[in-house]
Design an enzyme around this catalytic site. Structure first.
Site, mmCIF file in Angstrom:
data_model
loop_
_atom_site.group_PDB
_atom_site.id
_atom_site.type_symbol
_atom_site.label_atom_id
_atom_site.label_comp_id
_atom_site.label_asym_id
_atom_site.label_seq_id
_atom_site.Cartn_x
_atom_site.Cartn_y
_atom_site.Cartn_z
ATOM 1 N N ARG A 37 -4.972 -4.589 15.397
ATOM 2 C CA ARG A 37 -5.102 -5.446 14.212
ATOM 3 C C ARG A 37 -4.788 -6.904 14.535
ATOM 4 N NH1 ARG A 37 -2.754 -1.468 9.415
ATOM 5 N NH2 ARG A 37 -4.812 -0.877 8.640
ATOM 6 N N LYS A 202 -1.434 9.227 3.671
ATOM 7 C CA LYS A 202 -1.426 8.521 2.380
ATOM 8 C C LYS A 202 -2.266 9.329 1.381
ATOM 9 C CE LYS A 202 -0.635 3.937 4.353
ATOM 10 N NZ LYS A 202 -1.222 2.627 4.708
ATOM 11 N N GLY A 360 -5.579 1.890 9.981
ATOM 12 C CA GLY A 360 -4.646 1.354 10.974
ATOM 13 C C GLY A 360 -4.254 2.417 11.983
ATOM 14 N N GLY A 384 -7.646 2.726 3.755
ATOM 15 C CA GLY A 384 -7.778 2.705 2.296
ATOM 16 C C GLY A 384 -8.809 1.670 1.867
#
Ligand code: ADP
Ligand code: X15
Length: 403
Positions: A37, A202, A360, A384
């Site tokens: 990232r 998540k 990620g 997401g």
């Protein structure tokens, strides 16, 4: 959306440019285990610096509780950005306080600073518009121009993502432009069969996307921490595995609709279980075993897809022409639970179809497990964010850059 090149054409020399990045990198202590990232936002930072801007890079990291917490400091990310760009990167130990103001004031043209984790301030993630706005006002004082380039966070209606660009002239960075360019293709006519693989942890954030996928995908493969809510919904015990009990009615409805629509739903047939969550820092060997997914003993948790599931998933991906994958198939950070994730990554590498890996941890996983990034069609920095983009939702961080 104004592009970064259009912004540069207007001139940024001497201007303070706030770059909202997503530097939410995986850490083991203070060691960054995957810097993807940071590398992803590097071109935008370097372009701005080369054009003489004073570049302020800001991001969240993890989910601290609205107060400073050293475990979530961005200091390691700032140091890594300095190594990658080969230039000194200043670091402010707060977000809008004395350190941030002094660090920005000391920036000379073409230099870069990183400010501390935005989520150390409760205003960043507040659901209250006024509280978020007040924090955005403070951030706005630091800068003259805003560049949105934190694709992984554009689905968050947070102060630095949504409220701040409304207060400053703004543009989209190169990463956002690239991500949107690729993901847009998946919202148009996709080459079929179109398979989607969902996993990760998540669960409550991401289960909702299935509602949309039932209208789009031909096959939905579920693994990782996402699988246990489905197994439980089917009446199986899942021990102490990750479970989103309140979502069971929704999951049953997804399974029913999938059958009605002829969408193939694929769940693990065997899983790797252990009594304890592994130590991800020492990576000490664990006691674990493989059990059928319909016979998980009480007191153990499912931490990876099992070998039969890996074969099954590889077969379901072999002839898929388009694949989107978000969420590791297990706790890949520990070698005892990495095989499920490795198997899906290998299946995508072996297939001749177009594959997008998003998230990620998913992106980090394929690199950490030694796969060549170029073997995938696209590796997205957002999990997401890409799922919500595919759903056709309005993403606050993109909408804020539109006008
Ligand atoms: N069965 C499981 N139980 C608990 N955590 C899991 C399980 N499978 C995967 N995970 C965890 O999910 C995390 C990544 O989830 P998530 O953040 O949703 O993915 P991404 O960042 O790719 O969008 C990883 O840290 C991994 O250890
Ligand atoms: O890691 C992220 O998302 P992802 O795990 O969905 O890829 C982003 O940095 C957003 O973080 P958040 O889900 O804590 O808002």
């Amino acid at each position: 959306m104004k592009t970064i090149d259009e912004l540069l054409a207007e001139g940024v020399a001497g201007k303070r440019v706030f770059v909202r990045a997503d530097l939410n990198v995986p850490l083991s202590g203070t060691t960054i285990t995957d810097d993807g990232r940071i590398r992803a936002v590097q071109p935008t930072v370097e372009k701005l610096a080369a054009a003489g801007a004073k570049v302020i890079v800001a991001s969240h990291l993890g989910r601290p509780k609205g107060a400073p917490d050293p475990a979530f400091s961005l200091a390691p990310a700032a140091a890594r950005l300095g190594e990658l760009t080969g230039a000194d990167v200043a670091f402010a130990t707060d977000t809008v306080g004395e350190s941030a103001r002094a660090t920005v004031a000391a920036l000379t043209d073409g230099r870069v600073a990183v400010i501390e984790n935005l989520r150390f301030n409760p205003g960043e993630t507040s659901k209250d518009d006024a509280e978020r706005g007040a924090f955005a006002d403070q951030l706005a004082e630091l800068a003259d121009v805003y560049v949105g380039d934190g694709f992984g966070a554009v689905h968050r209606k947070h102060a630095s993502v949504f409220d701040l660009p409304a207060r400053l002239p703004h543009a989209a960075g190169d990463l956002i432009a690239t991500e949107v360019g690729v993901l847009k293709k998946l919202t148009e006519d996709v080459a079929r069969p179109y398979a989607v693989v969902l996993g990760g942890s998540k669960v409550s954030d991401k289960l909702g996307v299935i509602d949309h996928l039932l209208e789009r995908a031909d096959r939905i493969l579920i693994g990782g921490g996402m699988a246990y809510t489905f197994l439980k919904a089917q009446g199986h015990e899942v021990g102490s595995s990750l479970l989103q009990e309140d979502q069971i009615p929704a999951v049953l409805e997804y399974l029913r609709r999938a059958e009605e629509k002829g969408v193939e739903f694929v769940l693990p047939v065997d899983v790797v279980v252990s009594e304890q969550f592994p130590d991800l820092k020492t990576k000490a060997p664990t006691q674990h075993s493989t059990v059928p997914a319909h016979a998980i003993p009480a007191g153990v948790m499912g931490l990876d897809n099992g070998p039969e599931t890996n074969k099954l998933y590889a077969s379901k991906l072999a002839d898929a022409v388009t694949v989107f994958w978000n969420g590791p198939m297990g706790v890949f950070e520990h070698p005892d639970y990495a095989e499920g994730t490795r198997a899906v990554a290998q299946a995508l590498v072996d297939s001749s179809g177009f594959s997008v890996v998003g998230g990620g941890d998913s992106a980090a996983a394929v690199r950490i497990l030694g796969f060549d990034e170029n073997a995938f069609g696209h590796i997205s920095t957002g999990g997401g964010a890409s799922l919500e983009y595919l759903e056709g939702k309005t993403l606050p961080g993109l909408a804020a850059l539109e006008d």
